[in-house]
Design a protein around this motif. Structure first.
Motif, PDB file in Angstrom:
ATOM      1  N   PRO A 268       0.845  -1.211   0.000  1.00 34.22           N
ATOM      2  CA  PRO A 268       0.000   0.000   0.000  1.00 34.22           C
ATOM      3  C   PRO A 268       0.874   1.252   0.000  1.00 34.22           C
ATOM      4  O   PRO A 268       1.898   1.304   0.691  1.00 34.22           O
ATOM      5  N   VAL A 269       0.448   2.249  -0.773  1.00 29.95           N
ATOM      6  CA  VAL A 269       1.236   3.474  -0.902  1.00 29.95           C
ATOM      7  C   VAL A 269       0.336   4.694  -0.743  1.00 29.95           C
ATOM      8  O   VAL A 269      -0.777   4.731  -1.279  1.00 29.95           O
ATOM      9  N   LYS A 270       0.838   5.683  -0.015  1.00 23.24           N
ATOM     10  CA  LYS A 270       0.197   6.991   0.088  1.00 23.24           C
ATOM     11  C   LYS A 270       1.212   8.030  -0.365  1.00 23.24           C
ATOM     12  O   LYS A 270       2.345   8.051   0.108  1.00 23.24           O
ATOM     13  N   LEU A 271       0.798   8.900  -1.277  1.00 20.33           N
ATOM     14  CA  LEU A 271       1.684   9.970  -1.711  1.00 20.33           C
ATOM     15  C   LEU A 271       0.863  11.188  -2.096  1.00 20.33           C
ATOM     16  O   LEU A 271      -0.354  11.120  -2.221  1.00 20.33           O
ATOM     17  N   ARG A 272       1.545  12.284  -2.255  1.00 16.83           N
ATOM     18  CA  ARG A 272       0.888  13.541  -2.654  1.00 16.83           C
ATOM     19  C   ARG A 272       1.410  13.942  -4.019  1.00 16.83           C
ATOM     20  O   ARG A 272       2.628  14.015  -4.239  1.00 16.83           O
ATOM     21  N   TYR A 273       0.487  14.204  -4.927  1.00 13.55           N
ATOM     22  CA  TYR A 273       0.829  14.598  -6.291  1.00 13.55           C
ATOM     23  C   TYR A 273       0.471  16.073  -6.472  1.00 13.55           C
ATOM     24  O   TYR A 273      -0.688  16.452  -6.344  1.00 13.55           O
ATOM     25  N   ARG A 274       1.489  16.885  -6.703  1.00 13.84           N
ATOM     26  CA  ARG A 274       1.281  18.329  -6.852  1.00 13.84           C
ATOM     27  C   ARG A 274       1.452  18.711  -8.325  1.00 13.84           C
ATOM     28  O   ARG A 274       2.484  18.420  -8.931  1.00 13.84           O
ATOM     29  N   ASN A 275       0.442  19.373  -8.867  1.00 16.56           N
ATOM     30  CA  ASN A 275       0.466  19.763 -10.274  1.00 16.56           C
ATOM     31  C   ASN A 275       0.140  21.249 -10.366  1.00 16.56           C
ATOM     32  O   ASN A 275      -0.950  21.680  -9.983  1.00 16.56           O
ATOM     33  N   SER A 276       1.097  22.029 -10.845  1.00 12.10           N
ATOM     34  CA  SER A 276       0.900  23.475 -10.986  1.00 12.10           C
ATOM     35  C   SER A 276       0.976  23.856 -12.459  1.00 12.10           C
ATOM     36  O   SER A 276       1.958  23.535 -13.139  1.00 12.10           O
ATOM     37  N   ILE A 277      -0.054  24.543 -12.935  1.00 11.09           N
ATOM     38  CA  ILE A 277      -0.110  24.987 -14.327  1.00 11.09           C
ATOM     39  C   ILE A 277      -0.293  26.494 -14.337  1.00 11.09           C
ATOM     40  O   ILE A 277      -1.205  27.021 -13.691  1.00 11.09           O
ATOM     41  N   LYS A 278       0.572  27.180 -15.061  1.00 10.98           N
ATOM     42  CA  LYS A 278       0.501  28.637 -15.117  1.00 10.98           C
ATOM     43  C   LYS A 278       0.293  29.118 -16.548  1.00 10.98           C
ATOM     44  O   LYS A 278       0.961  28.648 -17.478  1.00 10.98           O
ATOM     45  N   TYR A 279      -0.657  30.044 -16.708  1.00  8.72           N
ATOM     46  CA  TYR A 279      -0.930  30.665 -18.002  1.00  8.72           C
ATOM     47  C   TYR A 279      -0.564  32.147 -17.893  1.00  8.72           C
ATOM     48  O   TYR A 279      -1.071  32.860 -17.032  1.00  8.72           O
ATOM     49  N   GLU A 280       0.317  32.606 -18.790  1.00 10.06           N
ATOM     50  CA  GLU A 280       0.712  34.011 -18.825  1.00 10.06           C
ATOM     51  C   GLU A 280       0.185  34.643 -20.098  1.00 10.06           C
ATOM     52  O   GLU A 280       0.428  34.141 -21.194  1.00 10.06           O
ATOM     53  N   LEU A 281      -0.557  35.755 -19.941  1.00 11.58           N
ATOM     54  CA  LEU A 281      -1.219  36.399 -21.061  1.00 11.58           C
ATOM     55  C   LEU A 281      -0.517  37.693 -21.445  1.00 11.58           C
ATOM     56  O   LEU A 281      -0.165  38.498 -20.580  1.00 11.58           O
ATOM     57  N   ASP A 282      -0.341  37.887 -22.749  1.00  8.10           N
ATOM     58  CA  ASP A 282       0.202  39.127 -23.290  1.00  8.10           C
ATOM     59  C   ASP A 282      -0.829  39.681 -24.268  1.00  8.10           C
ATOM     60  O   ASP A 282      -1.063  39.119 -25.333  1.00  8.10           O
ATOM     61  N   ARG A 283      -1.469  40.788 -23.893  1.00  9.02           N
ATOM     62  CA  ARG A 283      -2.548  41.356 -24.710  1.00  9.02           C
ATOM     63  C   ARG A 283      -2.041  42.330 -25.765  1.00  9.02           C
ATOM     64  O   ARG A 283      -2.838  42.983 -26.430  1.00  9.02           O
ATOM     65  N   THR A 284      -0.733  42.443 -25.927  1.00  5.76           N
ATOM     66  CA  THR A 284      -0.175  43.351 -26.923  1.00  5.76           C
ATOM     67  C   THR A 284      -0.481  42.848 -28.328  1.00  5.76           C
ATOM     68  O   THR A 284      -0.168  41.705 -28.673  1.00  5.76           O
ATOM     69  N   ASP A 285      -1.092  43.699 -29.148  1.00  3.32           N
ATOM     70  CA  ASP A 285      -1.418  43.341 -30.530  1.00  3.32           C
ATOM     71  C   ASP A 285      -0.142  43.434 -31.370  1.00  3.32           C
ATOM     72  O   ASP A 285       0.429  44.518 -31.522  1.00  3.32           O
ATOM     73  N   PRO A 286       0.345  42.327 -31.933  1.00  4.16           N
ATOM     74  CA  PRO A 286       1.597  42.351 -32.708  1.00  4.16           C
ATOM     75  C   PRO A 286       1.531  43.289 -33.906  1.00  4.16           C
ATOM     76  O   PRO A 286       2.537  43.896 -34.276  1.00  4.16           O
ATOM     77  N   SER A 287       0.342  43.441 -34.509  1.00  7.36           N
ATOM     78  CA  SER A 287       0.215  44.313 -35.683  1.00  7.36           C
ATOM     79  C   SER A 287       0.442  45.769 -35.308  1.00  7.36           C
ATOM     80  O   SER A 287       1.037  46.541 -36.063  1.00  7.36           O
ATOM     81  N   GLU A 288       0.000  46.178 -34.110  1.00  5.16           N
ATOM     82  CA  GLU A 288       0.217  47.546 -33.655  1.00  5.16           C
ATOM     83  C   GLU A 288       1.693  47.780 -33.347  1.00  5.16           C
ATOM     84  O   GLU A 288       2.240  48.836 -33.607  1.00  5.16           O
TER      85      GLU A 288
END
Length: 295
Positions: A268-288
């Motif tokens: 028998p096994v007990k463990l902790r699984y940690r999963n971190s997901i990060k989303y970084e947004l850049d709203r700068t319009d490349p055409s401008e």
């Protein structure tokens, strides 16, 4: 002759004082320069103590449970409003992911051994470095965010309600606002799926499949504890530019040794699984940006 020398020295001293005062004036001007931050939506903070290193003064601000709950509600309403605007904006998005296996902890915060077998414990600890890894993906500006960010396939990002939340705290630091939302523990799977993508059993199994030469794992039971969503926003615009999802999952399963660990049998096994997901947004319009560069 002495008078001439004294006169010359006097002139030199006068110029020295002039330069010294000029330097002092410049320093004073630099020190008094301040940046004004216009907070669009003031929010309460739940920081109970703060420490000023220069003055060595500790400020203690104690909130009643009723005040903490009121703060949580105010901050949560802000969180849900602005996070659900995300899929309607245009932005380039970078996603990064970190996964890690840890020990579970008991009610007192003490670590729980992963199993009663030291070989299995050592194997899981040593295999962690290559079983789990960092992933990443990117979405170009203007592409549909609906199928890229949680909850994938939906127009919203969060369907969480106040009843799902343990606490919501806010910290403002200059232009940066950080809000940390902590779900009630243990969180039910139907609560998690309101704001996270749900593929956890498959994900845990897939990670252990990478160590199948040494271990095979039974389908686990998952318990969600201390799960958080952390957003970073601009206080002057209320625009969110980063979202981090932290899933902390207590995994209960059994492991069967393979290969050199075959003699261990099933443990028998007990463990902790940690999963971190990060989303970084850049709203700068490349055409401008391109247009301005051409000018």
């Amino acid at each position: 002759m002495n008078k001439k020398i004294l006169a010359a020295v006097s002139i030199i001293l006068v110029f020295s004082f002039m330069f010294a005062f000029a330097g002092c004036s410049s320093t004073t001007e630099d020190e008094t320069t301040t940046t004004t931050v216009n907070v669009k939506t003031p929010l309460p903070t739940d920081i109970t103590t703060s420490y000023d290193e220069e003055s060595q003064v500790v400020t203690d601000t104690t909130y009643s449970p009723e005040k903490l709950q009121a703060n949580t509600q105010t901050i949560f309403e802000y969180f849900n409003l602005h996070i659900n605007e995300i899929k309607g904006v245009k932005a380039a998005v970078k996603m990064s992911q970190k996964k890690k296996i840890e020990k579970q902890v008991d009610a007192n915060g003490d670590s729980i051994p992963m199993s009663d077998n030291q070989y299995i414990n050592s194997a899981i600890t040593s295999l962690d470095s290559y079983m789990l890894h960092n992933d990443g993906a990117e979405l170009e500006y203007g592409e549909d965010l609906k199928d890229f960010m949680p909850v994938k396939g939906e127009n919203y990002v969060s369907a969480l309600t106040l009843e799902d939340i343990e606490s919501a705290t806010c910290v403002d630091d200059g232009l940066k606002r950080t809000i940390t939302l902590t779900l009630k523990s243990p969180a039910l799977p139907q609560t998690i799926e309101k704001a996270y993508d749900m593929n956890d059993i498959d994900e845990v199994m897939a990670e252990f499949d990478k160590a199948e030469k040494y271990l095979t794992v039974e389908k686990p039971t998952l318990t969600y504890n201390d799960c958080q969503i952390i957003i970073t926003a601009n206080v002057e615009t209320d625009e969110i530019y980063a979202i981090e999802y932290v899933k902390v999952i207590d995994v209960d399963t059994s492991v069967t040794g393979q290969g050199t660990l075959a003699e261990v049998g099933t443990v028998p096994v007990k463990l902790r699984y940690r999963n971190s997901i990060k989303y970084e947004l850049d709203r700068t319009d490349p055409s401008e940006t391109t247009t301005l560069a051409e000018k």
